[in-house]
Design a protein around this motif. Structure first.
Motif, PDB file in Angstrom:
ATOM      1  N   GLY A  15     -34.322  23.824  16.375  1.00  0.00           N
ATOM      2  CA  GLY A  15     -33.101  23.261  15.803  1.00  0.00           C
ATOM      3  C   GLY A  15     -32.038  24.311  15.557  1.00  0.00           C
ATOM      4  O   GLY A  15     -32.251  25.513  15.769  1.00  0.00           O
ATOM      5  N   ASP A  16     -30.870  23.839  15.092  1.00  0.00           N
ATOM      6  CA  ASP A  16     -29.790  24.773  14.736  1.00  0.00           C
ATOM      7  C   ASP A  16     -28.902  24.138  13.682  1.00  0.00           C
ATOM      8  O   ASP A  16     -29.153  23.018  13.213  1.00  0.00           O
ATOM      9  N   GLY A  17     -27.818  24.836  13.316  1.00  0.00           N
ATOM     10  CA  GLY A  17     -26.962  24.410  12.214  1.00  0.00           C
ATOM     11  C   GLY A  17     -26.220  23.120  12.420  1.00  0.00           C
ATOM     12  O   GLY A  17     -25.709  22.532  11.463  1.00  0.00           O
ATOM     13  N   SER A  18     -26.131  22.651  13.663  1.00  0.00           N
ATOM     14  CA  SER A  18     -25.416  21.398  13.940  1.00  0.00           C
ATOM     15  C   SER A  18     -26.259  20.166  13.630  1.00  0.00           C
ATOM     16  O   SER A  18     -25.788  19.035  13.743  1.00  0.00           O
ATOM     17  N   MET A  19     -27.529  20.384  13.237  1.00  0.00           N
ATOM     18  CA  MET A  19     -28.464  19.266  13.112  1.00  0.00           C
ATOM     19  C   MET A  19     -28.837  18.961  11.659  1.00  0.00           C
ATOM     20  O   MET A  19     -29.922  18.471  11.367  1.00  0.00           O
ATOM     21  N   LYS A  20     -27.903  19.213  10.747  1.00  0.00           N
ATOM     22  CA  LYS A  20     -28.199  19.056   9.321  1.00  0.00           C
ATOM     23  C   LYS A  20     -28.563  17.620   8.961  1.00  0.00           C
ATOM     24  O   LYS A  20     -29.440  17.378   8.119  1.00  0.00           O
ATOM     25  N   ASN A  21     -27.915  16.648   9.581  1.00  0.00           N
ATOM     26  CA  ASN A  21     -28.226  15.256   9.276  1.00  0.00           C
ATOM     27  C   ASN A  21     -29.642  14.888   9.683  1.00  0.00           C
ATOM     28  O   ASN A  21     -30.267  14.007   9.091  1.00  0.00           O
ATOM     29  N   LEU A  22     -30.162  15.564  10.686  1.00  0.00           N
ATOM     30  CA  LEU A  22     -31.499  15.276  11.200  1.00  0.00           C
ATOM     31  C   LEU A  22     -32.569  16.130  10.530  1.00  0.00           C
ATOM     32  O   LEU A  22     -33.655  15.641  10.188  1.00  0.00           O
ATOM     33  N   LEU A  23     -32.267  17.425  10.343  1.00  0.00           N
ATOM     34  CA  LEU A  23     -33.268  18.365   9.818  1.00  0.00           C
ATOM     35  C   LEU A  23     -33.142  18.584   8.315  1.00  0.00           C
ATOM     36  O   LEU A  23     -33.999  19.233   7.710  1.00  0.00           O
TER      37      LEU A  23
END
Length: 886
Positions: A15-23
């Protein structure tokens, strides 16, 4: 195919920082740190989608989840060089929550998962320390039993305390390996007795039970309440992070701690934090040991031992990680770390919570440092937090005895002696005392007492009640709708349950959260500094909306201008009627039987109103001044006591009986929907004629003195075209008459307050006469919902708790109902008069969400209480910036 599990570890993250809603926040942070090459214990994140699926499918998981978990568990084993459930070299894990936004302490965590009677031996082999291994085992059983099995934490805590007491009797305060081994057996026995089962020993079963427990904690009462308070949607769900355990309690070369890249209290640019040697995270939270500062600069006591001194190499690594992360995130960060036998592991990174003072300083400093631009600096500020910089606040560290709670109607804090009337407030303040005015509800007649009181407390009323509106305008602390108060003004007592507060007793009001405390509570004094001025300058560069203030006095206007207001959006002329002896002339006017008597009384008011307007114009120095003609129902001004009626009888030379009968005849069943606003102007045009003459005489004199004036005259409560047509003719006729007398001409506007649904629906007709619309959203909300803003407190809590309403509609503008009415009015109004000026003057003018909506409607300005002007400036700038980013 949908993916549910994301791995991080061994210098790589899925993952990365663009996936806050998911992670979630925690999972995203762990992934980002891994990708930056920062040492993080290997692990994986189960996405928020699984949480949503779990609750939508009767608490069952997606079919593929089990396979994904097993696959990623193997990756963890390879990265950490250990195996889950292995008797010789066991991998132990923590199971942690991680919502999209930080919800500190609201959801559950399980540590040391994977231990049983066999794997504990493997932990002994790895650590070489039996005491450590069995202490870790008992910690696991204790936590798992509470979080997963639902056994009250006090049960096992009391067994642990008893064990410590037994040691203390033998003058040996440190528990031994044998003590911890026996605690493991005793704790297991508690599970048998309380739950009728054996404590789960299969690591895989433990893992799934732990994962389920964390998902379940999304729906526990404290998490639900936190989400409501912070407006976090119920359907967001939480992610679950399964992370390899690292230990800060493996001796003097191990530690755990929390740090901030800048001081969260002051905003000062310096590394700040605390740590504990030979401790796990729960030891820090428990507060049983005093943390030590991470660096020498932070030392407060000579006995403090900093991490910088005892582990200089580790401290250097920590400082390096902090620098990398702050530059990457370009914000002040909150870091959690563990040191295991001299090796530093980062466990969490998130945006650090901070005070308002720190938030402003950090934003301004980072802009100066070139780390962020002005737009980002403005977007970083929570508009409501700005209030902390303008009002005194209750010291969060102070001891407090809460006796009641109401609605936080006006921010700040105030202490004083309890008084029960406006007259009493005046008398006591003349003696040099500080007072808190306590009323069942306030009326305009209480204004003199409210003006001298330190704060106001009422049993009735909502966030836009008279007490709330006036207090916010004055910058005074107020708590309204405190329905549990039993107020007996005659006996001078307040009862709250079995407690009694008497006249003269000291109370403290906390206008930020609605709490009432017994006695004095220490406070923090606000300070407006250069950083505050800078952030306001940044905001002014970007906002489209003009910001005005609701101001009725020169003092209000002065405060508003000092905070950056660009005019007055609402001057309530009726508030001027309560100064000094003016109320007597007003009552004389109302109770007059003939036109001649009324004109005689109005003649007394004319010079008073003219003087007030002249002072307002002087304070505004050419900025727009919007003056509303008399609005409230006449009953608000009537004498209420026999003494007041007899006093007026002497002034008017009219019998007491006649005046009393007249007062009774003017009583209305529903006065807020009765004879008020423009209806008064229709019935008693001489009232509006006097007010227009006072407004224009002051304006002509101000203009003739070489000053610029931008004047707007507002006719309230219009809902019929003929009302605005008739009264605009009255205003223009009287205006021309006064201008001719003074030999002067200048432009002015005549418009109306849009505060009734019918006015919105016929706004195109009204706009034929009205040159501006000012939305009175307090009354528009009342009439759209059929809610009384003064009585909503009796049922609002039920509506919020049952999700019938998401927010109080008198605080945050209802976009789908009231907002749609406003949109209709804007569209219809501009279709007839393209250059019509559009604004809002209801209390929503100081609410960030409502301001954002006004921006979307392309209104020209919002008007709010003077002390809310900075909030409105920041909110308007943020609305513009968010609009640009779309």
């Amino acid at each position: 195919m949908v993916r549910y599990v994301y791995f991080f570890g061994d210098k790589h993250a899925d993952g990365d920082g663009s996936m806050k809603n998911l992670l979630g926040g925690k999972g995203t942070g762990l992934a980002e740190m891994t990708n930056l090459g920062i040492r993080v214990p290997a692990g994986f994140t189960i996405t928020t989608d699984v949480c949503t699926h779990y609750y939508e499918h009767n608490k069952k998981y997606p079919e593929q989840l089990e396979g994904e978990v097993k696959s990623n568990l193997k990756k963890m084993e390879e990265a950490m060089g250990a195996r889950f459930g292995d008797e010789r070299n066991p991998l132990l894990v923590s199971v942690r929550s991680g919502a999209r936004v930080s919800m500190p302490g609201m959801m559950d965590t399980v540590l040391n998962l994977g231990l049983n009677d066999d794997t504990v031996k493997g932990l002994i082999n790895k650590s070489g320390d039996k005491r450590f291994a069995y202490d870790t085992y008992r910690r696991f059983i204790q936590m798992f039993s509470n979080v997963v099995l639902g056994i009250d934490s006090s049960v096992m805590e009391s067994i642990l305390e008893k064990k410590k007491e037994e040691r203390s009797v033998r003058n040996d305060n440190e528990l031994t390996y044998g003590d911890f081994e026996s605690l493991v057996d005793e704790f297991k026995d508690v599970v048998r007795k309380k739950r009728g089962i054996e404590f789960p020993s299969d690591p895989e079963e433990q893992l799934w039970m732990g994962i389920s427990a964390v998902f379940e904690s999304w729906d526990v009462p404290r998490a639900i309440i936190y989400r409501k308070l912070n407006k976090i949607p119920e359907n967001w769900g939480t992610a679950v992070n399964v992370v390899s355990m690292v230990y800060g309690n493996m001796g003097d070369t191990s530690a755990t701690g929390v740090a901030f890249t800048r001081d969260p209290s002051t905003g000062d640019n310096g590394f700040y934090g605390e740590y504990l040697i030979n401790a796990q995270g729960e030891d820090v939270v428990a507060g049983t040991r005093t943390p030590q500062p991470v660096n020498e600069i932070s030392r407060k006591n000579p006995d403090d031992i900093s991490l910088e001194r005892v582990m200089p190499r580790v401290y250097k690594d920590l400082l390096g990680y902090a620098d990398i992360l702050e530059k990457y995130y370009k914000d002040m960060l909150d870091l959690e770390f563990t040191i295991q036998e001299g090796i530093l592991y980062m466990l969490q990174v998130r945006t650090g919570k901070r005070t308002a003072k720190a938030a402003v300083k950090i934003a301004v400093d980072m802009e100066k440092e070139g780390m962020i631009d002005k737009k980002t600096a403005v977007l970083r500020i929570d508009p409501y937090s700005i209030v902390q910089l303008m009002y005194p606040a209750v010291d969060i560290k102070a001891d407090k005895d809460v006796v009641a709670k109401g609605l936080p109607a006006s921010p700040g804090a105030a202490s004083g002696e309890v008084v029960f009337s406006a007259e009493e407030a005046e008398e006591e303040t003349k003696k040099g005392k500080k007072v808190i005015l306590v009323r069942i509800e306030t009326s305009p007649e209480d204004i003199h007492g409210m003006s001298v009181a330190e704060g106001i407390l009422t049993a009735r009323g909502g966030m836009t009640s008279h007490a709330a509106v006036v207090a916010r305008g004055m910058g005074k602390c107020a708590i309204t709708g405190c329905s549990f108060l039993g107020i007996n003004e005659k006996n001078g007592e307040i009862t709250v349950g079995d407690r009694i507060i008497k006249r003269g007793d000291i109370v403290t009001l906390n206008g930020s959260n609605g709490e009432v405390y017994s006695g004095y509570v220490s406070m923090v004094t606000p300070e407006i500094n250069e950083d505050f001025k800078s952030i306001m300058e940044f905001a002014n560069e970007f906002r489209k909306l003009k910001i005005r203030a609701n101001a009725d006095t020169p003092e209000d206007a002065r405060v508003a201008r000092n905070y950056g207001a660009e005019g007055i959006g609402l001057c309530r002329t009726e508030h001027m009627f309560f100064k000094g002896d003016r109320i007597k002339a007003v009552r004389e006017m109302i109770l007059s039987e003939t036109l001649e008597e009324r004109r005689k009384a109005l003649a007394k008011l004319l010079p008073m109103q003219k003087s007030d307007f002249l002072k307002l114009y002087s304070e505004m120095k050419g900025y727009s001044v919007n003056i509303r003609l008399l609005d409230p129902p006449l009953h608000e001004f009537l004498p209420k006591t026999e003494k007041e009626i007899r006093e007026l009888s002497d002034i008017m030379h009219v019998s007491y009986e006649r005046l009393k009968a007249k007062a009774i005849s003017l009583h209305e069943v529903n006065p807020m929907l009765g004879h008020r606003g423009c209806r008064l102007g229709v019935s008693y045009p001489e009232i509006y004629e006097m007010q227009v003459r006072a407004i224009m005489e002051a304006a002509c004199e101000f203009h003739n003195s070489g000053n610029k004036i931008t004047l707007e005259i507002m006719i309230p409560v219009v809902s019929i075209y003929e009302e605005i047509k008739l009264l605009k003719e009255l205003v223009n006729k009287k205006t021309k008459e006064v201008m001719k007398e003074y030999g002067v001409e200048f432009e002015y506007l005549v418009g109306t307050m849009i505060e009734l649904p019918r006015a919105c629906m016929i706004a195109d007709e009204i706009a034929k006469e009205a040159e501006f619309f000012s939305f009175g959203t307090n009354d528009l909300t009342q009439t759209a919902f059929g809610f009384s803003r003064d009585d909503i407190g009796s049922f609002l809590p039920d509506y919020l708790n049952k999700n019938i309403l998401k927010t109080d509609p008198f605080i945050e503008l209802d976009r789908s109902g009231v907002g749609e009415l406003m949109k209709i009015a804007v569209d219809k109004g501009t279709s007839v008069r393209r250059d019509i000026k559009l604004g809002i003057c209801g209390e929503h003018g100081g609410n960030p969400s409502s301001i954002e909506f006004c921006h979307s409607l392309n209104l020209n300005y919002v008007s709010c209480s003077p002390y809310m002007v900075p909030i409105a400036i920041i909110s308007a700038a943020q609305a513009s910036l968010k609009d640009l980013s779309k």
